[in-house]
Design a protein around this motif. Structure first.
Motif, PDB file in Angstrom:
ATOM      1  N   THR A 265      13.147  63.679  63.678  1.00  0.00           N
ATOM      2  CA  THR A 265      13.408  64.838  62.822  1.00  0.00           C
ATOM      3  C   THR A 265      12.146  65.676  62.669  1.00  0.00           C
ATOM      4  O   THR A 265      12.194  66.913  62.695  1.00  0.00           O
ATOM      5  N   GLN A 266      11.030  65.000  62.536  1.00  0.00           N
ATOM      6  CA  GLN A 266       9.734  65.683  62.455  1.00  0.00           C
ATOM      7  C   GLN A 266       9.492  66.534  63.704  1.00  0.00           C
ATOM      8  O   GLN A 266       9.069  67.699  63.607  1.00  0.00           O
ATOM      9  N   LEU A 267       9.760  65.976  64.875  1.00  0.00           N
ATOM     10  CA  LEU A 267       9.542  66.713  66.122  1.00  0.00           C
ATOM     11  C   LEU A 267      10.409  67.967  66.195  1.00  0.00           C
ATOM     12  O   LEU A 267       9.961  69.025  66.642  1.00  0.00           O
ATOM     13  N   LEU A 268      11.662  67.855  65.737  1.00  0.00           N
ATOM     14  CA  LEU A 268      12.539  69.031  65.740  1.00  0.00           C
ATOM     15  C   LEU A 268      11.984  70.128  64.840  1.00  0.00           C
ATOM     16  O   LEU A 268      11.917  71.292  65.235  1.00  0.00           O
ATOM     17  N   ILE A 269      11.565  69.754  63.640  1.00  0.00           N
ATOM     18  CA  ILE A 269      11.046  70.756  62.697  1.00  0.00           C
ATOM     19  C   ILE A 269       9.787  71.404  63.243  1.00  0.00           C
ATOM     20  O   ILE A 269       9.612  72.636  63.169  1.00  0.00           O
ATOM     21  N   GLU A 270       8.885  70.601  63.817  1.00  0.00           N
ATOM     22  CA  GLU A 270       7.663  71.162  64.403  1.00  0.00           C
ATOM     23  C   GLU A 270       7.993  72.147  65.523  1.00  0.00           C
ATOM     24  O   GLU A 270       7.438  73.243  65.603  1.00  0.00           O
ATOM     25  N   GLN A 271       8.913  71.741  66.387  1.00  0.00           N
ATOM     26  CA  GLN A 271       9.250  72.536  67.563  1.00  0.00           C
ATOM     27  C   GLN A 271       9.902  73.859  67.149  1.00  0.00           C
ATOM     28  O   GLN A 271       9.542  74.928  67.663  1.00  0.00           O
ATOM     29  N   VAL A 272      10.847  73.795  66.235  1.00  0.00           N
ATOM     30  CA  VAL A 272      11.529  75.019  65.796  1.00  0.00           C
ATOM     31  C   VAL A 272      10.576  75.918  65.025  1.00  0.00           C
ATOM     32  O   VAL A 272      10.566  77.142  65.214  1.00  0.00           O
ATOM     33  N   SER A 273       9.757  75.329  64.166  1.00  0.00           N
ATOM     34  CA  SER A 273       8.793  76.122  63.394  1.00  0.00           C
ATOM     35  C   SER A 273       7.872  76.916  64.311  1.00  0.00           C
ATOM     36  O   SER A 273       7.678  78.132  64.143  1.00  0.00           O
ATOM     37  N   ARG A 274       7.310  76.237  65.313  1.00  0.00           N
ATOM     38  CA  ARG A 274       6.391  76.921  66.235  1.00  0.00           C
ATOM     39  C   ARG A 274       7.114  77.987  67.056  1.00  0.00           C
ATOM     40  O   ARG A 274       6.581  79.071  67.289  1.00  0.00           O
ATOM     41  N   ARG A 320       6.571  65.891  53.597  1.00  0.00           N
ATOM     42  CA  ARG A 320       5.525  65.997  54.623  1.00  0.00           C
ATOM     43  C   ARG A 320       5.535  67.376  55.286  1.00  0.00           C
ATOM     44  O   ARG A 320       4.488  67.942  55.587  1.00  0.00           O
ATOM     45  N   TRP A 321       6.744  67.919  55.518  1.00  0.00           N
ATOM     46  CA  TRP A 321       6.826  69.225  56.165  1.00  0.00           C
ATOM     47  C   TRP A 321       6.168  70.304  55.321  1.00  0.00           C
ATOM     48  O   TRP A 321       5.538  71.217  55.839  1.00  0.00           O
ATOM     49  N   VAL A 322       6.324  70.165  54.005  1.00  0.00           N
ATOM     50  CA  VAL A 322       5.658  71.104  53.089  1.00  0.00           C
ATOM     51  C   VAL A 322       4.151  70.916  53.172  1.00  0.00           C
ATOM     52  O   VAL A 322       3.389  71.885  53.296  1.00  0.00           O
ATOM     53  N   GLN A 323       3.714  69.667  53.111  1.00  0.00           N
ATOM     54  CA  GLN A 323       2.280  69.379  53.132  1.00  0.00           C
ATOM     55  C   GLN A 323       1.618  69.859  54.420  1.00  0.00           C
ATOM     56  O   GLN A 323       0.453  70.255  54.411  1.00  0.00           O
ATOM     57  N   GLN A 324       2.357  69.833  55.517  1.00  0.00           N
ATOM     58  CA  GLN A 324       1.799  70.237  56.809  1.00  0.00           C
ATOM     59  C   GLN A 324       1.934  71.741  57.069  1.00  0.00           C
ATOM     60  O   GLN A 324       1.484  72.228  58.110  1.00  0.00           O
ATOM     61  N   GLY A 325       2.574  72.466  56.161  1.00  0.00           N
ATOM     62  CA  GLY A 325       2.703  73.910  56.344  1.00  0.00           C
ATOM     63  C   GLY A 325       3.673  74.312  57.437  1.00  0.00           C
ATOM     64  O   GLY A 325       3.544  75.395  58.016  1.00  0.00           O
ATOM     65  N   LEU A 326       4.662  73.463  57.726  1.00  0.00           N
ATOM     66  CA  LEU A 326       5.616  73.764  58.790  1.00  0.00           C
ATOM     67  C   LEU A 326       6.714  74.723  58.337  1.00  0.00           C
ATOM     68  O   LEU A 326       7.421  75.291  59.165  1.00  0.00           O
ATOM     69  N   LEU A 327       6.872  74.882  57.025  1.00  0.00           N
ATOM     70  CA  LEU A 327       7.958  75.692  56.486  1.00  0.00           C
ATOM     71  C   LEU A 327       7.414  76.879  55.698  1.00  0.00           C
ATOM     72  O   LEU A 327       6.409  76.761  54.993  1.00  0.00           O
ATOM     73  N   ASP A 328       8.108  78.014  55.804  1.00  0.00           N
ATOM     74  CA  ASP A 328       7.813  79.137  54.917  1.00  0.00           C
ATOM     75  C   ASP A 328       8.389  78.866  53.534  1.00  0.00           C
ATOM     76  O   ASP A 328       7.840  79.291  52.526  1.00  0.00           O
ATOM     77  N   TYR A 329       9.529  78.178  53.501  1.00  0.00           N
ATOM     78  CA  TYR A 329      10.145  77.851  52.209  1.00  0.00           C
ATOM     79  C   TYR A 329      10.938  76.565  52.336  1.00  0.00           C
ATOM     80  O   TYR A 329      11.347  76.160  53.426  1.00  0.00           O
ATOM     81  N   ILE A 330      11.140  75.925  51.198  1.00  0.00           N
ATOM     82  CA  ILE A 330      12.022  74.773  51.129  1.00  0.00           C
ATOM     83  C   ILE A 330      12.976  75.015  49.971  1.00  0.00           C
ATOM     84  O   ILE A 330      12.588  75.568  48.932  1.00  0.00           O
ATOM     85  N   ALA A 331      14.247  74.646  50.180  1.00  0.00           N
ATOM     86  CA  ALA A 331      15.280  74.923  49.172  1.00  0.00           C
ATOM     87  C   ALA A 331      16.055  73.640  48.863  1.00  0.00           C
ATOM     88  O   ALA A 331      17.190  73.455  49.312  1.00  0.00           O
ATOM     89  N   PRO A 332      15.457  72.719  48.100  1.00  0.00           N
ATOM     90  CA  PRO A 332      16.137  71.458  47.799  1.00  0.00           C
ATOM     91  C   PRO A 332      17.427  71.689  47.013  1.00  0.00           C
ATOM     92  O   PRO A 332      17.482  72.549  46.124  1.00  0.00           O
ATOM     93  N   GLN A 333      18.432  70.920  47.354  1.00  0.00           N
ATOM     94  CA  GLN A 333      19.732  71.038  46.690  1.00  0.00           C
ATOM     95  C   GLN A 333      19.716  70.164  45.432  1.00  0.00           C
ATOM     96  O   GLN A 333      19.976  68.965  45.493  1.00  0.00           O
ATOM     97  N   ILE A 334      19.416  70.782  44.304  1.00  0.00           N
ATOM     98  CA  ILE A 334      19.362  70.037  43.041  1.00  0.00           C
ATOM     99  C   ILE A 334      20.670  70.303  42.310  1.00  0.00           C
ATOM    100  O   ILE A 334      20.765  71.181  41.451  1.00  0.00           O
TER     101      ILE A 334
END
Length: 436
Positions: A265-274, A320-334
């Motif tokens: 899952t990490q690899l997918l997020i990194e790849q799409v982000s870049r 981790r994705w937030v900590q690594q700066g891979l996302l412009d935003y995160i929208a947790p479903q609370i």
């Protein structure tokens, strides 16, 4: 002109290959991308402006298109679908909504003329049938005309919403189409989980393929953003994902299958982000995960909750994705009220605000509009005075915490339900008068 288009197509391919590079050599694209022309973006949502968003789901026609339109004649169908979308956007504008998260890939099909995916049967009732217009372009034109931004919402791995014989037959019939369904082109990528057909996230070519789909949209359309929802690894106790063979092939060096899955899952997020940033740095990339990253009982860094955790159940290390700066935003479903002890709204909202504090990732909170007005023994607050006091408390908290940049409502059609009308009127009075 053709030379220019070919050069652009090559640029996209290079961007994707760079994005997939790690210690291993680059892999060629599974599905070559067509020549495209990048379009200019409208003005971005200013970071000082509060997000007032809504998810608009197309899977199973939950929000759009109207079910009644599907069996109409071609001209009537187009007219009904376009009018329904315009009516929705007009209502959203009146409520002060400034962003729509439009589900463009509900499963293994597309709501735009893709060179990679067949047309969605949500539009016509038949996979691969041209609906006679481009729904994504229509949405972008009409939303931007009203000052509403559009994020293309993708479900990355879902191929179908069930495994019924008629679904299998419909998928198999695409074999003569261009493009055909991934179900027939790459049957070895497809597994069953949660009683649905899904792609196996552990196969590297699957992640390349998904990235190529996102790249196609970002390069061809003036979308304001791209979003993945929380469907990374999805399984139920009675319908688990059988990826044992994939793990034995690609999981060397991992102590557990769970760690390997999180790595995938990490690899997918990194790849799409870049890839998104290489194609167009102005397009925002975000994820809308389950509200709980991990419970404190499992990890001292987790939240004081006892709900289903993205890290342990979807194999998504969202923090981790937030900590690594891979996302412009995160929208947790609370999607719980203040009184739900297992996963209190305020506890989770504050936890996420602390997570994003050290970096530039914006935090939008997903709010459970779908629960407003619905009777619930565990969550009675949603029916007290039409759910308005609970909704007000959640919005007040979102606006009072400096780490929270806005709210996204799940989901659009619930704005039209009888039981939510007190809450809708409240939203109109709170948001509708806000000038852009």
């Amino acid at each position: 002109m053709m030379q220019h288009l070919n050069r652009l197509g090559a640029l996209i391919a290079c961007a994707m290959l760079l994005a997939s590079c790690s210690s291993s050599p680059p892999r060629s694209l599974v599905t070559p991308l067509p020549p495209v022309t990048k379009q200019p973006l409208p003005g971005k949502l200013q970071h000082s402006e509060t997000m007032r968003g809504v998810w608009l789901a197309t899977v199973s026609r939950l929000d759009w298109p109207p079910i009644s339109s599907v069996n109409a004649g071609r001209a009537a169908r187009i007219s009904q679908q376009q009018k329904a979308l315009i009516d929705k956007l007009d209502k959203l504008k009146s409520l002060g909504i400034n962003t729509v998260f439009f589900q463009v890939k509900p499963d293994g099909t597309a709501l735009w003329p893709s060179k990679i995916l067949p047309w969605s049967d949500m539009l016509t009732g038949h996979i691969g049938e041209d609906p006679g217009y481009d729904p994504l372009q229509f949405m972008l034109d009409e939303a931007h005309k009203r000052g509403i931004r559009v994020h293309a919402w993708f479900n990355p791995y879902r191929v179908s919403v069930n495994t019924r014989p008629d679904t299998v037959a419909a998928l198999n019939r695409t074999v003569t189409q261009h493009p055909a369904s991934v179900f027939v082109l790459h049957r070895d990528w497809v597994r069953t989980a949660s009683d649905r057909y899904v792609l196996d996230p552990g196969i590297p070519e699957v992640r390349d393929w998904i990235t190529s789909i996102v790249a196609e949209v970002v390069a061809r359309y003036p979308v304001d953003g791209v979003q993945f929802d929380d469907y990374f690894y999805t399984e139920t106790p009675g319908s688990m994902l059988n990826d044992s063979h994939t793990f034995s092939t690609f999981g060397h060096g991992f102590a557990s299958k769970a760690d390997w899955r999180r790595h995938n899952t990490q690899l997918l997020i990194e790849q799409v982000s870049r890839t998104v940033k290489q194609l167009n740095p102005d397009v925002e990339f975000g994820v809308s995960p389950a509200g709980v990253w991990r419970n404190r009982s499992h990890d001292p860094a987790g939240s004081d909750t006892s709900g289903a955790a993205a890290y342990d159940e979807a194999f998504a290390d969202t923090r981790r994705w937030v900590q690594q700066g891979l996302l412009d935003y995160i929208a947790p479903q609370i999607y719980w009220p203040f009184s739900r002890t297992a996963a209190r709204y305020d506890v989770l909202a504050k936890w996420w605000a602390d997570v994003v504090k050290p970096n530039n990732t914006r935090l939008y909170i997903g709010v459970a509009l779908y629960k407003v007005g619905e009777a619930s023994k565990k969550e009675p607050d949603w029916t007290v005075q039409g759910g308005v006091p609970e909704l007000k408390k959640q919005l007040d908290l979102n606006e009072s915490l400096p780490g929270i940049n806005g709210t996204i409502l799940f989901r659009e059609d619930h704005l039209n339900r009888p039981q939510t009308q007190d809450a809708v009127n409240y939203l109109r009075s709170r948001w509708g008068s806000i000038s852009r």
